[in-house]
Design a protein around this motif. Structure first.
Motif, PDB file in Angstrom:
ATOM      1  N   LEU A  14       0.852  -1.187   0.000  1.00  0.00           N
ATOM      2  CA  LEU A  14       0.000   0.000   0.000  1.00  0.00           C
ATOM      3  C   LEU A  14       0.883   1.230   0.000  1.00  0.00           C
ATOM      4  O   LEU A  14       1.691   1.431   0.911  1.00  0.00           O
ATOM      5  N   HIS A  15       0.747   2.025  -1.019  1.00  0.00           N
ATOM      6  CA  HIS A  15       1.537   3.244  -1.145  1.00  0.00           C
ATOM      7  C   HIS A  15       0.562   4.401  -1.312  1.00  0.00           C
ATOM      8  O   HIS A  15      -0.328   4.342  -2.154  1.00  0.00           O
ATOM      9  N   THR A  16       0.701   5.428  -0.495  1.00  0.00           N
ATOM     10  CA  THR A  16      -0.205   6.574  -0.584  1.00  0.00           C
ATOM     11  C   THR A  16       0.586   7.862  -0.750  1.00  0.00           C
ATOM     12  O   THR A  16       1.683   8.000  -0.219  1.00  0.00           O
ATOM     13  N   GLU A  17      -0.014   8.757  -1.506  1.00  0.00           N
ATOM     14  CA  GLU A  17       0.516  10.107  -1.660  1.00  0.00           C
ATOM     15  C   GLU A  17      -0.671  11.046  -1.672  1.00  0.00           C
ATOM     16  O   GLU A  17      -1.688  10.760  -2.307  1.00  0.00           O
ATOM     17  N   PHE A  18      -0.550  12.139  -0.967  1.00  0.00           N
ATOM     18  CA  PHE A  18      -1.596  13.150  -0.920  1.00  0.00           C
ATOM     19  C   PHE A  18      -1.012  14.447  -1.448  1.00  0.00           C
ATOM     20  O   PHE A  18      -0.011  14.937  -0.916  1.00  0.00           O
ATOM     21  N   TYR A  19      -1.623  14.982  -2.476  1.00  0.00           N
ATOM     22  CA  TYR A  19      -1.141  16.207  -3.101  1.00  0.00           C
ATOM     23  C   TYR A  19      -1.967  17.387  -2.630  1.00  0.00           C
ATOM     24  O   TYR A  19      -3.200  17.381  -2.769  1.00  0.00           O
ATOM     25  N   LEU A  20      -1.301  18.370  -2.080  1.00  0.00           N
ATOM     26  CA  LEU A  20      -1.943  19.622  -1.703  1.00  0.00           C
ATOM     27  C   LEU A  20      -1.693  20.587  -2.854  1.00  0.00           C
ATOM     28  O   LEU A  20      -0.574  21.072  -3.033  1.00  0.00           O
ATOM     29  N   THR A  21      -2.719  20.802  -3.653  1.00  0.00           N
ATOM     30  CA  THR A  21      -2.527  21.571  -4.886  1.00  0.00           C
ATOM     31  C   THR A  21      -2.715  23.062  -4.696  1.00  0.00           C
ATOM     32  O   THR A  21      -2.291  23.836  -5.533  1.00  0.00           O
ATOM     33  N   ARG A  22      -3.371  23.457  -3.622  1.00  0.00           N
ATOM     34  CA  ARG A  22      -3.519  24.884  -3.358  1.00  0.00           C
ATOM     35  C   ARG A  22      -2.224  25.409  -2.755  1.00  0.00           C
ATOM     36  O   ARG A  22      -1.682  24.824  -1.826  1.00  0.00           O
ATOM     37  N   VAL A  23      -1.754  26.479  -3.295  1.00  0.00           N
ATOM     38  CA  VAL A  23      -0.504  27.043  -2.802  1.00  0.00           C
ATOM     39  C   VAL A  23      -0.699  27.468  -1.347  1.00  0.00           C
ATOM     40  O   VAL A  23      -1.658  28.141  -1.006  1.00  0.00           O
ATOM     41  N   ARG A  24       0.204  27.023  -0.491  1.00  0.00           N
ATOM     42  CA  ARG A  24       0.160  27.386   0.925  1.00  0.00           C
ATOM     43  C   ARG A  24       1.534  27.899   1.313  1.00  0.00           C
ATOM     44  O   ARG A  24       2.551  27.367   0.905  1.00  0.00           O
ATOM     45  N   SER A  25       1.531  28.892   2.141  1.00  0.00           N
ATOM     46  CA  SER A  25       2.804  29.363   2.680  1.00  0.00           C
ATOM     47  C   SER A  25       3.116  28.545   3.927  1.00  0.00           C
ATOM     48  O   SER A  25       2.214  27.996   4.569  1.00  0.00           O
ATOM     49  N   LYS A  26       4.359  28.480   4.292  1.00  0.00           N
ATOM     50  CA  LYS A  26       4.739  27.731   5.492  1.00  0.00           C
ATOM     51  C   LYS A  26       4.096  28.306   6.739  1.00  0.00           C
ATOM     52  O   LYS A  26       3.900  27.603   7.717  1.00  0.00           O
ATOM     53  N   ASP A  27       3.727  29.584   6.690  1.00  0.00           N
ATOM     54  CA  ASP A  27       3.050  30.212   7.830  1.00  0.00           C
ATOM     55  C   ASP A  27       1.688  29.566   8.103  1.00  0.00           C
ATOM     56  O   ASP A  27       1.197  29.605   9.227  1.00  0.00           O
ATOM     57  N   GLU A  28       1.072  28.998   7.086  1.00  0.00           N
ATOM     58  CA  GLU A  28      -0.266  28.393   7.227  1.00  0.00           C
ATOM     59  C   GLU A  28      -0.215  26.943   7.699  1.00  0.00           C
ATOM     60  O   GLU A  28      -1.242  26.360   8.017  1.00  0.00           O
ATOM     61  N   PHE A  29       0.957  26.319   7.716  1.00  0.00           N
ATOM     62  CA  PHE A  29       1.056  24.902   8.035  1.00  0.00           C
ATOM     63  C   PHE A  29       0.461  24.558   9.396  1.00  0.00           C
ATOM     64  O   PHE A  29      -0.299  23.597   9.520  1.00  0.00           O
TER      65      PHE A  29
END
Length: 80
Positions: A14-29
């Motif tokens: 089982l291999h998973t990858e989740f793509y966050l496509t909306r640009v986020r700044s590190k400040d929002e993490f």
């Protein structure tokens, strides 16, 4: 890159990858609960679907599997 997919995919069935496509700044993490250091399955930006599918195909052949499953969600234009 495809080599990243194949090395990870061969370690486990089982291999998973989740793509966050909306640009986020590190400040929002912190607010969004994103921690790339501990969430190794996170990727940023749009996935290169042809490379991912090619890798899945190659891994399946290598391990003599005749079926794979790819689960997606997103805009119709991306996953159709």
């Amino acid at each position: 890159p495809p080599s990243e997919y194949s090395s990870a995919a061969q370690d486990t069935p089982l291999h998973t990858e989740f793509y966050l496509t909306r640009v986020r700044s590190k400040d929002e993490f912190d607010t969004a609960g994103i921690d790339p250091d501990t969430q190794s399955c996170l990727r940023f930006g749009r996935p290169n679907l042809p490379d991912i599918f090619r890798c899945c195909h190659n891994v399946a052949i290598t391990h003599k599997h005749n079926r794979i499953a790819v689960l997606t969600c997103g805009p119709k234009g991306m996953v159709a």
